[in-house]
Design an enzyme around this catalytic site. Structure first.
Site, PDB file in Angstrom:
ATOM      1  N   ASP A   1       0.831  -1.209   0.000  1.00 53.72           N
ATOM      2  CA  ASP A   1       0.000   0.000   0.000  1.00 53.72           C
ATOM      3  C   ASP A   1       0.866   1.261   0.000  1.00 53.72           C
ATOM      4  O   ASP A   1       1.971   1.266   0.537  1.00 53.72           O
ATOM      5  CB  ASP A   1      -0.923  -0.024   1.235  1.00 53.72           C
ATOM      6  CG  ASP A   1      -2.095   0.932   1.070  1.00 53.72           C
ATOM      7  OD1 ASP A   1      -2.318   1.428  -0.046  1.00 53.72           O
ATOM      8  OD2 ASP A   1      -2.777   1.187   2.077  1.00 53.72           O
TER       9      ASP A   1
ATOM     10  N   ASN B   1     -10.821  -2.620  -5.477  1.00 52.83           N
ATOM     11  CA  ASN B   1     -10.054  -1.741  -6.371  1.00 52.83           C
ATOM     12  C   ASN B   1     -10.731  -1.537  -7.734  1.00 52.83           C
ATOM     13  O   ASN B   1     -10.385  -0.604  -8.465  1.00 52.83           O
ATOM     14  CB  ASN B   1      -8.619  -2.266  -6.582  1.00 52.83           C
ATOM     15  CG  ASN B   1      -7.742  -2.112  -5.352  1.00 52.83           C
ATOM     16  OD1 ASN B   1      -6.787  -2.856  -5.164  1.00 52.83           O
ATOM     17  ND2 ASN B   1      -8.053  -1.147  -4.487  1.00 52.83           N
TER      18      ASN B   1
HETATM   19  C1  IPE Z   1      -5.301  -2.798  -0.289  1.00 50.65           C
HETATM   20  O1  IPE Z   1      -4.970  -1.471  -0.491  1.00 50.65           O
HETATM   21  C2  IPE Z   1      -5.354  -3.518  -1.615  1.00 50.65           C
HETATM   22  C3  IPE Z   1      -4.070  -3.743  -2.269  1.00 50.65           C
HETATM   23  C4  IPE Z   1      -2.905  -3.466  -1.765  1.00 50.65           C
HETATM   24  C5  IPE Z   1      -4.140  -4.351  -3.576  1.00 50.65           C
HETATM   25  P1  IPE Z   1      -6.102  -0.349  -0.658  1.00 50.65           P
HETATM   26  O2  IPE Z   1      -5.402   0.958  -0.678  1.00 50.65           O
HETATM   27  O3  IPE Z   1      -6.940  -0.667  -1.823  1.00 50.65           O
HETATM   28  O4  IPE Z   1      -6.937  -0.558   0.662  1.00 50.65           O
HETATM   29  P2  IPE Z   1      -7.864   0.456   1.466  1.00 50.65           P
HETATM   30  O5  IPE Z   1      -8.883   0.957   0.480  1.00 50.65           O
HETATM   31  O6  IPE Z   1      -6.967   1.553   1.937  1.00 50.65           O
HETATM   32  O7  IPE Z   1      -8.425  -0.336   2.594  1.00 50.65           O
HETATM   33  C1  IPE Z   2      -1.533   0.270  -3.408  1.00 53.76           C
HETATM   34  O1  IPE Z   2      -1.336   1.637  -3.429  1.00 53.76           O
HETATM   35  C2  IPE Z   2      -1.719  -0.300  -4.796  1.00 53.76           C
HETATM   36  C3  IPE Z   2      -3.068  -0.803  -5.070  1.00 53.76           C
HETATM   37  C4  IPE Z   2      -4.042  -0.833  -4.223  1.00 53.76           C
HETATM   38  C5  IPE Z   2      -3.323  -1.313  -6.411  1.00 53.76           C
HETATM   39  P1  IPE Z   2      -2.545   2.671  -3.433  1.00 53.76           P
HETATM   40  O2  IPE Z   2      -2.918   2.980  -4.850  1.00 53.76           O
HETATM   41  O3  IPE Z   2      -3.642   2.177  -2.576  1.00 53.76           O
HETATM   42  O4  IPE Z   2      -1.860   3.937  -2.785  1.00 53.76           O
HETATM   43  P2  IPE Z   2      -2.487   4.950  -1.728  1.00 53.76           P
HETATM   44  O5  IPE Z   2      -3.063   4.153  -0.606  1.00 53.76           O
HETATM   45  O6  IPE Z   2      -3.516   5.735  -2.461  1.00 53.76           O
HETATM   46  O7  IPE Z   2      -1.316   5.776  -1.301  1.00 53.76           O
HETATM   47 MG    MG Z   3      -4.115   2.394  -0.603  1.00 56.47          MG
END
Ligand code: IPE
Ligand code: IPE
Ligand code: MG
Length: 286
Positions: free
Chosen positions: A15, A63
């Protein structure tokens, strides 16, 4: 002397790509691209240390709700990563596996994924599992339906349903339980990842954003933790205690110079052979 006990199944919630990009004034997609380099590093670590299972939360069921352009960029990145890395994965004896609902993916992603999985299927080293369009609740729902169907068809009695039967019907039926779960970017959530499989996992949360996460962070987490355990278990001679404290202090110093934002040990209290020590402060704190 080999003292480190490496996890058998390491799972990571990768994340912080978006925040990393924002901090650099870049588009989110570039954060995801940089995140792919961290995947390489972590995989290299697992291969080097013969960690048999690495599972990466790559794209969650939730996602799909992201803006269409970001979803498209993530799909393209996945195809690019698989095509570019297939040779390297093969050379490193890595087997590729996926969990989740492949049906929702565009043909190009599906075909690439299935092709690479097939190409690497006889490899015997680290199994890299990508969780794609994965949600633990959906997995549990699918599992329950699969079991219910067997009951309906009188292949299974309700009384015979036990934890093993559930395990055998999960997407992860051929993976052991997770023993270490890491989440980056300072979020203290599980976000619908492997709920059944992490029942006994150690949970480790770090403030480091995924694109900044490197092999070094794994060394610090996995190998330094074991040093502490070893120190606790050693007989209580003063010399050993002093040597180990000095060694841990040197490790901390080296790491502090290299990395500003490692959360492990910050202000945490350790007892080593009866002596209480406090972990290094947050390195970017005064
Ligand atoms: C969790 O990250 C999913 C992945 C790393 C693929 P998200 O950024 O999507 O999760 P939330 O929305 O903060 O819980
Ligand atoms: C994790 O990074 C990657 C995926 C969930 C695909 P994020 O895209 O959630 O990054 P933040 O949480 O917005 O920083
Ligand atoms: Mg995230």
């Amino acid at each position: 002397m080999e003292i480190t006990k490496y996890p058998e199944h390491l799972a990571i919630i990768m994340d912080g790509n978006g925040r990393w990009a924002k901090k650099q004034g870049l588009l989110r997609a570039l954060g995801h691209e940089k995140g792919a380099q961290s995947v390489r590093q972590v995989l290299e670590y697992c291969v080097e240390h013969h960690i048999p299972y690495l599972t990466l939360y790559t794209f969650s069921t939730e996602n799909w709700n992201r803006p269409a352009l970001e979803v498209k960029a993530l799909m393209e990145l996945l195809v690019k990563f698989l095509r570019k890395e297939a040779d390297e994965l093969d050379k490193n004896n890595v087997r590729l596996n996926m969990i989740g609902n492949l049906e929702r993916f565009p043909e190009k992603v599906k075909n690439t994924l299935v092709g690479v999985i097939d190409r690497l299927k006889d490899n015997t080293g680290t199994t890299l599992t990508l969780a794609l369009s994965y949600g633990a609740r959906e997995e549990l729902l699918t599992t329950i339906k699969r079991i219910a169907q067997q009951v309906e068809q009188q292949q299974l009695k309700v009384d015979a349903i036990n934890e093993d039967i559930i395990q055998q019907h999960l997407y992860t039926y051929d993976l052991p339980n997770v023993d270490l779960l890491i989440r980056t970017s300072g979020e203290y959530r599980i976000s619908n990842f492997l709920l059944w499989q992490i029942a006994y996992a150690e949970l480790y949360f770090t403030d480091v954003l995924w694109p900044d996460f490197t092999k070094k962070h794994l060394v610090i987490k996995i190998e330094r933790d074991d040093l502490e355990k070893l120190a606790n278990n050693l007989s209580k001679t003063m010399l050993k205690k002093i040597l180990l404290l000095a060694f841990i202090a040197v490790c901390s110093l080296v790491n502090a110079q290299e990395e500003e934002r490692i959360s492990l040990g910050q202000g945490r209290k350790y007892t080593i052979g009866g002596i209480e020590v406090t972990g290094a402060k947050r390195y970017n704190e005064q």
